[in-house]
Write a protein that holds these residues in place. Structure first.
Motif, PDB file in Angstrom:
ATOM      1  N   ILE A 377       0.905  -1.070   0.182  1.00 13.86           N
ATOM      2  CA  ILE A 377      -0.437  -0.172  -0.041  1.00 13.86           C
ATOM      3  C   ILE A 377       1.109   1.588  -0.333  1.00 13.86           C
ATOM      4  CG2 ILE A 377      -1.610   1.628   1.409  1.00 13.86           C
ATOM      5  CD1 ILE A 377      -3.080  -1.030   2.485  1.00 13.86           C
ATOM      6  N   ILE A 378       1.386   1.086   0.724  1.00 12.78           N
ATOM      7  CA  ILE A 378       2.821   2.300   0.825  1.00 12.78           C
ATOM      8  C   ILE A 378       3.541   2.918  -0.616  1.00 12.78           C
ATOM      9  CG2 ILE A 378       4.602   3.194   1.628  1.00 12.78           C
ATOM     10  CD1 ILE A 378       4.338   2.541   4.711  1.00 12.78           C
ATOM     11  N   SER A 379       4.226   1.886  -1.485  1.00 11.20           N
ATOM     12  CA  SER A 379       3.861   1.740  -2.880  1.00 11.20           C
ATOM     13  C   SER A 379       2.927   1.885  -3.371  1.00 11.20           C
ATOM     14  CB  SER A 379       4.888   0.166  -2.943  1.00 11.20           C
ATOM     15  OG  SER A 379       5.551   0.486  -2.481  1.00 11.20           O
ATOM     16  N   ILE A 380       2.070   2.219  -3.377  1.00 12.01           N
ATOM     17  CA  ILE A 380       1.207   2.938  -4.832  1.00 12.01           C
ATOM     18  C   ILE A 380       1.293   4.558  -3.781  1.00 12.01           C
ATOM     19  CG2 ILE A 380      -1.481   3.148  -4.963  1.00 12.01           C
ATOM     20  CD1 ILE A 380       0.442   0.794  -5.293  1.00 12.01           C
ATOM     21  N   LEU A 381       1.784   5.065  -2.423  1.00 14.98           N
ATOM     22  CA  LEU A 381       1.051   5.873  -2.452  1.00 14.98           C
ATOM     23  C   LEU A 381       2.749   6.767  -2.339  1.00 14.98           C
ATOM     24  CD1 LEU A 381      -0.339   5.582   1.337  1.00 14.98           C
ATOM     25  CD2 LEU A 381      -1.416   5.782  -0.524  1.00 14.98           C
ATOM     26  N   ALA A 382       3.433   5.680  -2.414  1.00 12.77           N
ATOM     27  CA  ALA A 382       5.199   6.597  -2.879  1.00 12.77           C
ATOM     28  C   ALA A 382       5.042   7.066  -4.476  1.00 12.77           C
ATOM     29  CB  ALA A 382       5.795   5.424  -2.424  1.00 12.77           C
ATOM     30  N   GLY A 383       3.696   6.651  -5.319  1.00 11.70           N
ATOM     31  CA  GLY A 383       3.514   7.017  -6.318  1.00 11.70           C
ATOM     32  C   GLY A 383       4.107   5.721  -7.311  1.00 11.70           C
ATOM     33  N   TYR A 384       4.520   4.323  -7.020  1.00  9.83           N
ATOM     34  CA  TYR A 384       4.651   3.717  -8.297  1.00  9.83           C
ATOM     35  C   TYR A 384       3.299   2.044  -7.860  1.00  9.83           C
ATOM     36  CZ  TYR A 384       9.407   4.159  -6.267  1.00  9.83           C
ATOM     37  OH  TYR A 384      10.529   5.341  -6.245  1.00  9.83           O
ATOM     38  N   ALA A 385       2.531   3.203  -8.563  1.00  9.62           N
ATOM     39  CA  ALA A 385       1.049   2.628  -8.829  1.00  9.62           C
ATOM     40  C   ALA A 385       1.034   2.258 -10.853  1.00  9.62           C
ATOM     41  CB  ALA A 385       0.116   3.581  -9.443  1.00  9.62           C
ATOM     42  N   TRP A 386       2.646   2.143 -11.417  1.00 15.98           N
ATOM     43  CA  TRP A 386       2.301   1.154 -12.167  1.00 15.98           C
ATOM     44  C   TRP A 386       2.888   0.034 -12.584  1.00 15.98           C
ATOM     45  CZ3 TRP A 386       2.718   6.292 -11.922  1.00 15.98           C
ATOM     46  CH2 TRP A 386       1.570   7.167 -12.748  1.00 15.98           C
ATOM     47  N   ASP A 387       3.605  -0.185 -11.213  1.00 17.40           N
ATOM     48  CA  ASP A 387       4.472  -2.337 -10.685  1.00 17.40           C
ATOM     49  C   ASP A 387       3.326  -2.840 -10.832  1.00 17.40           C
ATOM     50  OD1 ASP A 387       6.080  -3.924 -10.046  1.00 17.40           O
ATOM     51  OD2 ASP A 387       6.404  -2.854  -7.415  1.00 17.40           O
ATOM     52  N   GLU A 388       3.278  -3.563 -11.632  1.00 15.72           N
ATOM     53  CA  GLU A 388       2.581  -4.762 -11.775  1.00 15.72           C
ATOM     54  C   GLU A 388       2.720  -6.115 -11.059  1.00 15.72           C
ATOM     55  OE1 GLU A 388      -0.136  -4.651 -15.876  1.00 15.72           O
ATOM     56  OE2 GLU A 388       2.057  -3.994 -16.779  1.00 15.72           O
ATOM     57  N   LYS A 389       3.802  -6.380 -10.464  1.00 15.39           N
ATOM     58  CA  LYS A 389       4.188  -7.190  -9.564  1.00 15.39           C
ATOM     59  C   LYS A 389       3.227  -7.152  -8.396  1.00 15.39           C
ATOM     60  CE  LYS A 389       8.443  -6.566  -9.471  1.00 15.39           C
ATOM     61  NZ  LYS A 389       8.711  -4.904 -10.426  1.00 15.39           N
ATOM     62  N   ASN A 390       2.919  -5.402  -7.742  1.00 15.97           N
ATOM     63  CA  ASN A 390       1.722  -5.554  -6.625  1.00 15.97           C
ATOM     64  C   ASN A 390       0.780  -5.593  -6.981  1.00 15.97           C
ATOM     65  OD1 ASN A 390       1.206  -3.933  -4.713  1.00 15.97           O
ATOM     66  ND2 ASN A 390       2.120  -2.415  -4.684  1.00 15.97           N
ATOM     67  N   PRO A 391      -0.634  -6.823  -6.425  1.00 20.28           N
ATOM     68  CA  PRO A 391      -1.471  -7.405  -6.750  1.00 20.28           C
ATOM     69  C   PRO A 391      -2.631  -6.177  -6.643  1.00 20.28           C
ATOM     70  CG  PRO A 391      -0.286  -8.297  -4.504  1.00 20.28           C
ATOM     71  CD  PRO A 391       0.591  -7.726  -5.195  1.00 20.28           C
ATOM     72  N   PHE A 392      -1.971  -4.616  -5.513  1.00 23.70           N
ATOM     73  CA  PHE A 392      -2.630  -3.428  -5.507  1.00 23.70           C
ATOM     74  C   PHE A 392      -2.617  -2.787  -6.294  1.00 23.70           C
ATOM     75  CE2 PHE A 392      -2.048  -4.816  -0.756  1.00 23.70           C
ATOM     76  CZ  PHE A 392      -3.362  -4.533  -0.392  1.00 23.70           C
ATOM     77  N   THR A 394      -2.896  -4.072  -9.911  1.00 25.37           N
ATOM     78  CA  THR A 394      -2.830  -4.899 -11.300  1.00 25.37           C
ATOM     79  C   THR A 394      -4.906  -4.626 -10.563  1.00 25.37           C
ATOM     80  OG1 THR A 394      -2.661  -7.279  -9.876  1.00 25.37           O
ATOM     81  CG2 THR A 394      -1.264  -6.066 -11.960  1.00 25.37           C
ATOM     82  N   GLN A 395      -5.200  -5.091  -9.120  1.00 27.93           N
ATOM     83  CA  GLN A 395      -6.417  -5.288  -8.653  1.00 27.93           C
ATOM     84  C   GLN A 395      -6.407  -4.738  -7.722  1.00 27.93           C
ATOM     85  OE1 GLN A 395      -7.851 -10.236  -9.220  1.00 27.93           O
ATOM     86  NE2 GLN A 395      -6.360  -9.756  -8.761  1.00 27.93           N
ATOM     87  N   PRO A 396      -6.389  -3.341  -7.463  1.00 28.00           N
ATOM     88  CA  PRO A 396      -6.738  -2.503  -6.042  1.00 28.00           C
ATOM     89  C   PRO A 396      -7.898  -2.437  -5.573  1.00 28.00           C
ATOM     90  CG  PRO A 396      -6.368  -1.433  -8.257  1.00 28.00           C
ATOM     91  CD  PRO A 396      -6.873  -2.980  -8.995  1.00 28.00           C
ATOM     92  N   LYS A 397      -8.992  -1.974  -6.377  1.00 27.33           N
ATOM     93  CA  LYS A 397     -10.317  -1.804  -5.526  1.00 27.33           C
ATOM     94  C   LYS A 397     -10.446  -4.034  -4.954  1.00 27.33           C
ATOM     95  CE  LYS A 397     -15.479  -2.135  -5.914  1.00 27.33           C
ATOM     96  NZ  LYS A 397     -15.472  -1.159  -5.092  1.00 27.33           N
ATOM     97  N   LYS A 398      -9.896  -4.967  -5.117  1.00 23.70           N
ATOM     98  CA  LYS A 398     -10.542  -6.532  -4.560  1.00 23.70           C
ATOM     99  C   LYS A 398      -9.082  -6.161  -3.083  1.00 23.70           C
ATOM    100  CE  LYS A 398      -9.032 -11.057  -5.161  1.00 23.70           C
ATOM    101  NZ  LYS A 398      -8.362 -12.129  -5.985  1.00 23.70           N
ATOM    102  N   TYR A 399      -8.185  -5.960  -3.265  1.00 23.72           N
ATOM    103  CA  TYR A 399      -7.003  -6.439  -1.992  1.00 23.72           C
ATOM    104  C   TYR A 399      -7.574  -4.975  -1.274  1.00 23.72           C
ATOM    105  CZ  TYR A 399      -4.378 -10.071  -4.382  1.00 23.72           C
ATOM    106  OH  TYR A 399      -4.106 -11.139  -5.215  1.00 23.72           O
ATOM    107  N   LEU A 400      -8.007  -3.870  -1.739  1.00 23.24           N
ATOM    108  CA  LEU A 400      -8.067  -3.107  -0.834  1.00 23.24           C
ATOM    109  C   LEU A 400      -9.586  -2.738   0.198  1.00 23.24           C
ATOM    110  CD1 LEU A 400      -7.585   0.439  -2.303  1.00 23.24           C
ATOM    111  CD2 LEU A 400      -6.256  -0.205  -0.634  1.00 23.24           C
ATOM    112  N   GLU A 401     -10.661  -3.701  -0.089  1.00 21.39           N
ATOM    113  CA  GLU A 401     -11.950  -3.898   0.189  1.00 21.39           C
ATOM    114  C   GLU A 401     -11.326  -5.612   0.925  1.00 21.39           C
ATOM    115  OE1 GLU A 401     -14.059  -4.808  -2.518  1.00 21.39           O
ATOM    116  OE2 GLU A 401     -15.337  -2.880  -3.207  1.00 21.39           O
ATOM    117  N   MET A 402     -10.291  -6.330   0.645  1.00 20.02           N
ATOM    118  CA  MET A 402      -9.947  -7.226   1.524  1.00 20.02           C
ATOM    119  C   MET A 402      -8.930  -6.604   2.736  1.00 20.02           C
ATOM    120  SD  MET A 402      -7.543 -10.045   0.038  1.00 20.02           S
ATOM    121  CE  MET A 402      -5.622  -9.390   0.196  1.00 20.02           C
ATOM    122  N   VAL A 403      -8.255  -5.806   2.598  1.00 19.57           N
ATOM    123  CA  VAL A 403      -7.647  -5.251   4.035  1.00 19.57           C
ATOM    124  C   VAL A 403      -8.561  -4.912   4.918  1.00 19.57           C
ATOM    125  CG1 VAL A 403      -5.879  -3.877   4.006  1.00 19.57           C
ATOM    126  CG2 VAL A 403      -5.535  -5.004   2.383  1.00 19.57           C
TER     127      VAL A 403
END
Length: 408
Positions: A377-392, A394-403
Motif C-alpha cells: 500500500i505504501i508503494s502506491i502512496l509513494a507513486g509506484y502505481a505502475w508496478d504490476e508485481k504489486n497486486p494493489f 493490478t486489482q486495487p479494488k479487490k485488495y483494498l476491500e479485502m484489507v
C-alpha cells in the motif's frame, strides 16, 4: 512567422519539460509554448518518490537536489485523536523512497530553464487559440502578449497545459469525471511550525473530525512557509460565511489539532479556490497528438498523484513518438494510453476508497500481522502505481476491500 518543428509542446510545466528534455537527447526540434510568464504560482507542491526516477532519466534531477527544496520521506495522517505515519522508504517496489516538497513556481521554472538549456525553444506569453489537424503537418494559431497572431507548424503535438486543457477544449475531447464535484481552498502561509513539534519531512493530511470526506493538506517548505488547503463539497462550503480566507480558517479550526498547529500562521498570498477540478477525456492520443498529465485526466489532490502522473506520461510518450518521427507505425492506444491508464486506474481506485472510507480505515486502523501488505500500500502512496508485481496495482479494488475487512 511560419515556424516548422518536429514537436510542439503546449505548456511549460513538469510534464512538458521532462518530455522536451528526453526528446532533446535524440535531436528532436521542439518548441514549447507557455501561456503565462514564469515563475508563476500553482498548487500541487508535494512530490512522490516515483517522480524522482523520471527527473533523473531526463537529466533534471541535479538541479532539483541542489536547489534546496524541502526533503520529504513520507506522510502523516490525523483525524481527531487518531494519527498514523507512513514512511515511503518501507515501500514494496524498488526505486526512490524519498523526494521533495516544492514551491511550484520555483520548481517548474527550474525545469523549464533546464529544458531550454538542452535546446528546447520556449516562448512564454504565447497562447494556442486554434488548431488544424486535417493535414499531414499540423497547424497551431498562436497569440502573443501583444495580441499578435502567428502560425506554427509541426509533425506532432503534446498537450502539457495542465488545468488549461488546451487540446481537450479545442478538439471537444472533454468528458465529465466520474468523481463528485469538490472545491479546494488554498494558500501559502508563514507557518510558525519551527517552534512546534512537527515533522517538516512529511506532508500532513488531516481528516475533518465529523465529516470524513472533508480533508486538509499542510505541505511544509524549507523556508518556513507551507501550502495549506482544504477539499470540501461545494454544497457544504456554501454553508460557511465570509470570503475564501474566512471560510478556510473556519474549516481549519473545526479540525482542532490542525487549527492549533497553525495558530499564529499568516497568509502570504490570497486564498484561492478551485472548483470541479476532476476531469476526463474521450481520447488521450492519436497519430497527431497526445495528452500529458492533467490535460488528460485529473483525479483528486488527496495523494499528490498529479505531478507523478504527469511525469510518467512524459516518460511513456517519448518512445512511440520517436518511432513515429522515424517513419514507423505506432499503435498509440497500445503503446501509450493503455500503459498510462494502469497507474491512473490504480490511483483512481485509491481515491475512491479514501472517500468511501475503506482506505481511511486501513490507514488509521491497519490490520495486524504481515507487513508486506502495508509495504504494498505504501508503494502506491509513494507513486509506484505502475508496478504490476504489486497486486494493489493490478486489482486495487479487490485488495483494498479485502484489507479493510480485516481492520479492527
Amino acid at each position: 512567422m511560419n515556424d516548422m518543428f518536429d514537436v510542439v509542446i503546449i505548456g511549460a510545466g513538469p510534464s512538458g519539460s521532462v518530455a522536451a528534455s528526453l526528446l532533446a537527447k535524440h535531436d528532436v526540434r521542439v518548441l514549447m509554448l507557455e501561456k503565462l510568464d514564469f515563475p508563476r504560482f500553482i498548487i500541487g507542491e508535494s512530490l512522490l518518490p516515483q517522480s524522482m526516477e523520471f527527473l533523473e532519466k531526463a537529466d533534471l534531477l541535479k538541479g532539483v537536489i541542489e536547489h534546496g527544496f524541502q526533503f520529504k520521506n513520507g506522510a502523516a495522517f490525523g483525524c481527531a485523536d487518531q494519527s498514523s505515519l507512513i514512511d515511503f522508504r518501507l515501500k514494496y517496489s524498488e526505486g526512490w523512497g524519498t523526494t521533495y516538497q516544492v514551491q511550484r513556481a520555483s520548481f517548474d521554472h527550474l525545469l523549464a530553464k533546464e529544458a531550454a538549456a538542452k535546446g528546447t525553444d520556449i516562448r512564454y506569453n504565447h497562447e494556442v487559440i486554434d488548431i488544424d489537424l486535417s493535414q499531414d503537418i499540423s497547424r497551431l494559431k498562436v497569440k502573443d502578449a501583444q495580441g499578435n497572431e502567428s502560425e506554427i507548424k509541426c509533425k506532432f503535438i503534446l498537450d502539457a497545459s495542465g488545468y488549461g486543457r488546451v487540446l481537450p477544449r479545442l478538439l471537444d475531447l472533454e468528458r465529465p469525471s466520474s468523481f463528485p464535484v469538490r472545491n479546494a481552498l488554498f494558500t501559502h502561509m508563514e507557518d510558525q511550525l519551527c517552534i512546534k513539534e512537527f515533522d517538516r519531512n512529511k506532508i500532513l493530511i488531516t481528516v475533518h473530525p465529523e465529516q470524513h470526506d472533508i480533508w486538509y493538506w499542510l505541505i511544509p517548505f524549507s523556508d518556513g512557509t507551507s501550502s495549506v488547503g482544504v477539499v470540501v463539497r461545494p454544497e457544504v462550503l456554501d454553508k460557511y460565511k465570509g470570503d475564501n480566507s474566512e471560510k478556510l480558517w473556519t474549516l481549519l479550526r473545526e479540525a482542532k489539532e490542525l487549527g492549533a498547529l497553525l495558530d499564529g500562521a499568516e497568509e502570504i498570498r490570497p486564498v484561492g479556490q478551485l472548483s470541479g477540478y476532476s476531469c476526463d477525456v474521450s481520447s488521450l492520443c492519436s497519430d497527431k497528438y497526445a495528452l500529458l498529465g492533467n490535460a488528460g485526466e485529473f483525479l483528486d489532490p488527496v495523494f499528490s498523484s498529479g505531478v507523478t502522473i504527469a511525469l510518467k506520461s512524459a516518460d511513456l510518450v517519448v518512445p512511440p513518438l520517436l518511432k513515429q518521427l522515424n517513419g514507423e507505425k505506432v499503435d498509440w492506444e497500445k503503446e501509450y494510453a493503455d500503459p498510462l491508464k494502469i497507474g491512473v486506474t490504480c490511483f483512481k481506485t485509491f481515491v475512491e476508497s479514501w472517500y468511501e472510507g475503506s482506505l481511511q480505515k486501513i490507514i488509521f486502523n491497519p490490520p495486524e500481522g504481515d507487513n508486506s501488505i502495508r509495504d504494498m500500500i505504501i508503494s502506491i502512496l509513494a507513486g509506484y502505481a505502475w508496478d504490476e508485481k504489486n497486486p494493489f496495482v493490478t486489482q486495487p479494488k479487490k485488495y483494498l476491500e479485502m484489507v479493510a475487512a480485516q481492520c479492527p
